[in-house]
Design a protein around this motif. Structure first.
Motif, PDB file in Angstrom:
ATOM      1  N   MET A  49       0.841  -1.174   0.000  1.00 27.75           N
ATOM      2  CA  MET A  49       0.000   0.000   0.000  1.00 27.75           C
ATOM      3  C   MET A  49       0.891   1.245   0.000  1.00 27.75           C
ATOM      4  O   MET A  49       1.766   1.375   0.854  1.00 27.75           O
ATOM      5  N   PRO A  50       0.698   2.163  -0.923  1.00 35.12           N
ATOM      6  CA  PRO A  50       1.531   3.367  -1.004  1.00 35.12           C
ATOM      7  C   PRO A  50       1.317   4.322   0.174  1.00 35.12           C
ATOM      8  O   PRO A  50       0.200   4.476   0.673  1.00 35.12           O
ATOM      9  N   VAL A  51       2.407   4.932   0.580  1.00 35.81           N
ATOM     10  CA  VAL A  51       2.393   5.943   1.636  1.00 35.81           C
ATOM     11  C   VAL A  51       3.084   7.185   1.084  1.00 35.81           C
ATOM     12  O   VAL A  51       4.154   7.086   0.484  1.00 35.81           O
ATOM     13  N   ALA A  52       2.470   8.343   1.299  1.00 36.85           N
ATOM     14  CA  ALA A  52       3.094   9.602   0.885  1.00 36.85           C
ATOM     15  C   ALA A  52       3.533  10.354   2.129  1.00 36.85           C
ATOM     16  O   ALA A  52       2.812  10.404   3.125  1.00 36.85           O
ATOM     17  N   SER A  53       4.728  10.914   2.068  1.00 41.29           N
ATOM     18  CA  SER A  53       5.199  11.753   3.168  1.00 41.29           C
ATOM     19  C   SER A  53       5.713  13.073   2.595  1.00 41.29           C
ATOM     20  O   SER A  53       6.324  13.092   1.527  1.00 41.29           O
ATOM     21  N   MET A  54       5.422  14.140   3.309  1.00 36.80           N
ATOM     22  CA  MET A  54       5.834  15.474   2.870  1.00 36.80           C
ATOM     23  C   MET A  54       6.483  16.197   4.048  1.00 36.80           C
ATOM     24  O   MET A  54       6.067  16.038   5.192  1.00 36.80           O
ATOM     25  N   THR A  55       7.489  16.969   3.739  1.00 37.16           N
ATOM     26  CA  THR A  55       8.122  17.839   4.721  1.00 37.16           C
ATOM     27  C   THR A  55       7.965  19.271   4.240  1.00 37.16           C
ATOM     28  O   THR A  55       8.262  19.570   3.086  1.00 37.16           O
ATOM     29  N   VAL A  56       7.483  20.126   5.131  1.00 41.06           N
ATOM     30  CA  VAL A  56       7.260  21.539   4.808  1.00 41.06           C
ATOM     31  C   VAL A  56       8.067  22.371   5.791  1.00 41.06           C
ATOM     32  O   VAL A  56       7.922  22.224   7.006  1.00 41.06           O
ATOM     33  N   GLN A  57       8.924  23.221   5.259  1.00 41.07           N
ATOM     34  CA  GLN A  57       9.693  24.133   6.103  1.00 41.07           C
ATOM     35  C   GLN A  57       9.052  25.508   6.035  1.00 41.07           C
ATOM     36  O   GLN A  57       8.836  26.042   4.940  1.00 41.07           O
ATOM     37  N   LEU A  58       8.767  26.050   7.201  1.00 40.43           N
ATOM     38  CA  LEU A  58       8.119  27.354   7.302  1.00 40.43           C
ATOM     39  C   LEU A  58       9.090  28.414   7.761  1.00 40.43           C
ATOM     40  O   LEU A  58       9.990  28.146   8.566  1.00 40.43           O
ATOM     41  N   ARG A  59       8.891  29.603   7.285  1.00 38.24           N
ATOM     42  CA  ARG A  59       9.652  30.779   7.712  1.00 38.24           C
ATOM     43  C   ARG A  59       8.635  31.812   8.175  1.00 38.24           C
ATOM     44  O   ARG A  59       7.694  32.131   7.453  1.00 38.24           O
ATOM     45  N   MET A  60       8.790  32.321   9.395  1.00 38.56           N
ATOM     46  CA  MET A  60       7.856  33.286   9.985  1.00 38.56           C
ATOM     47  C   MET A  60       8.626  34.536  10.414  1.00 38.56           C
ATOM     48  O   MET A  60       9.002  34.670  11.575  1.00 38.56           O
ATOM     49  N   GLU A  61       8.869  35.398   9.471  1.00 35.43           N
ATOM     50  CA  GLU A  61       9.683  36.589   9.730  1.00 35.43           C
ATOM     51  C   GLU A  61       9.038  37.532  10.753  1.00 35.43           C
ATOM     52  O   GLU A  61       9.731  38.231  11.469  1.00 35.43           O
ATOM     53  N   HIS A  62       7.707  37.550  10.813  1.00 37.65           N
ATOM     54  CA  HIS A  62       7.009  38.496  11.695  1.00 37.65           C
ATOM     55  C   HIS A  62       6.732  37.916  13.072  1.00 37.65           C
ATOM     56  O   HIS A  62       6.095  38.570  13.887  1.00 37.65           O
ATOM     57  N   SER A  63       7.210  36.724  13.344  1.00 36.85           N
ATOM     58  CA  SER A  63       7.020  36.102  14.645  1.00 36.85           C
ATOM     59  C   SER A  63       8.020  36.694  15.631  1.00 36.85           C
ATOM     60  O   SER A  63       9.226  36.681  15.392  1.00 36.85           O
ATOM     61  N   HIS A  64       7.499  37.210  16.749  1.00 38.87           N
ATOM     62  CA  HIS A  64       8.370  37.850  17.738  1.00 38.87           C
ATOM     63  C   HIS A  64       8.423  37.098  19.060  1.00 38.87           C
ATOM     64  O   HIS A  64       9.079  37.546  20.000  1.00 38.87           O
ATOM     65  N   SER A  65       7.718  35.967  19.124  1.00 38.90           N
ATOM     66  CA  SER A  65       7.734  35.196  20.356  1.00 38.90           C
ATOM     67  C   SER A  65       7.384  33.749  20.038  1.00 38.90           C
ATOM     68  O   SER A  65       6.895  33.424  18.957  1.00 38.90           O
ATOM     69  N   LEU A  66       7.616  32.898  21.004  1.00 34.72           N
ATOM     70  CA  LEU A  66       7.254  31.500  20.859  1.00 34.72           C
ATOM     71  C   LEU A  66       5.740  31.360  20.700  1.00 34.72           C
ATOM     72  O   LEU A  66       5.260  30.497  19.973  1.00 34.72           O
ATOM     73  N   LYS A  67       5.002  32.226  21.348  1.00 34.28           N
ATOM     74  CA  LYS A  67       3.535  32.207  21.240  1.00 34.28           C
ATOM     75  C   LYS A  67       3.092  32.507  19.802  1.00 34.28           C
ATOM     76  O   LYS A  67       2.192  31.840  19.270  1.00 34.28           O
ATOM     77  N   ASP A  68       3.705  33.489  19.159  1.00 35.91           N
ATOM     78  CA  ASP A  68       3.397  33.806  17.759  1.00 35.91           C
ATOM     79  C   ASP A  68       3.683  32.600  16.863  1.00 35.91           C
ATOM     80  O   ASP A  68       2.893  32.240  15.992  1.00 35.91           O
ATOM     81  N   ARG A  69       4.831  31.989  17.079  1.00 34.24           N
ATOM     82  CA  ARG A  69       5.239  30.831  16.289  1.00 34.24           C
ATOM     83  C   ARG A  69       4.253  29.684  16.475  1.00 34.24           C
ATOM     84  O   ARG A  69       3.802  29.070  15.526  1.00 34.24           O
TER      85      ARG A  69
END
Length: 97
Positions: free
Chosen positions: A1-21
């Motif tokens: 049975m086929p399995v698909a896996s994806m990796t997505v890297q995010l960049r959050m330039e306007h995030s100023h705290s762990l809470k924002d992230r």
């Protein structure tokens, strides 16, 4: 049975705290999970406030279905991230039998 896996890297330039992230990551995960019925998880530690890596997995009996699904998920991730003030800096996926 086929399995698909994806990796997505995010960049959050306007995030100023762990809470924002955390808000961006949680929202993206929930929207993808509910919109596509896929498994979604954060793959890295919260090392910086401006980046995150998301892992996505799906299982199906059809390779063609999974290929189309991964393209749709990638497009949706880019759109949702932009709406949340982030960007997808890189994304890749693979199919495994």
């Amino acid at each position: 049975m086929p399995v698909a896996s994806m990796t997505v890297q995010l960049r959050m330039e306007h995030s100023h705290s762990l809470k924002d992230r955390r808000q961006v990551v949680r929202s993206l995960k929930e929207k993808l999970r509910h919109g596509f019925n896929i498994s979604v998880a954060e793959m890295d530690e919260a090392v910086t406030w401006q980046s995150a890596t998301i892992g996505i997995a799906a299982v199906s009996g059809s390779r063609d279905y999974l290929s189309g699904l991964m393209r749709e998920v990638e497009d949706a991730a880019q759109r949702i991230a932009a709406d949340l003030g982030a960007e997808v800096s890189d994304a890749w996926w693979e199919l495994v039998d």
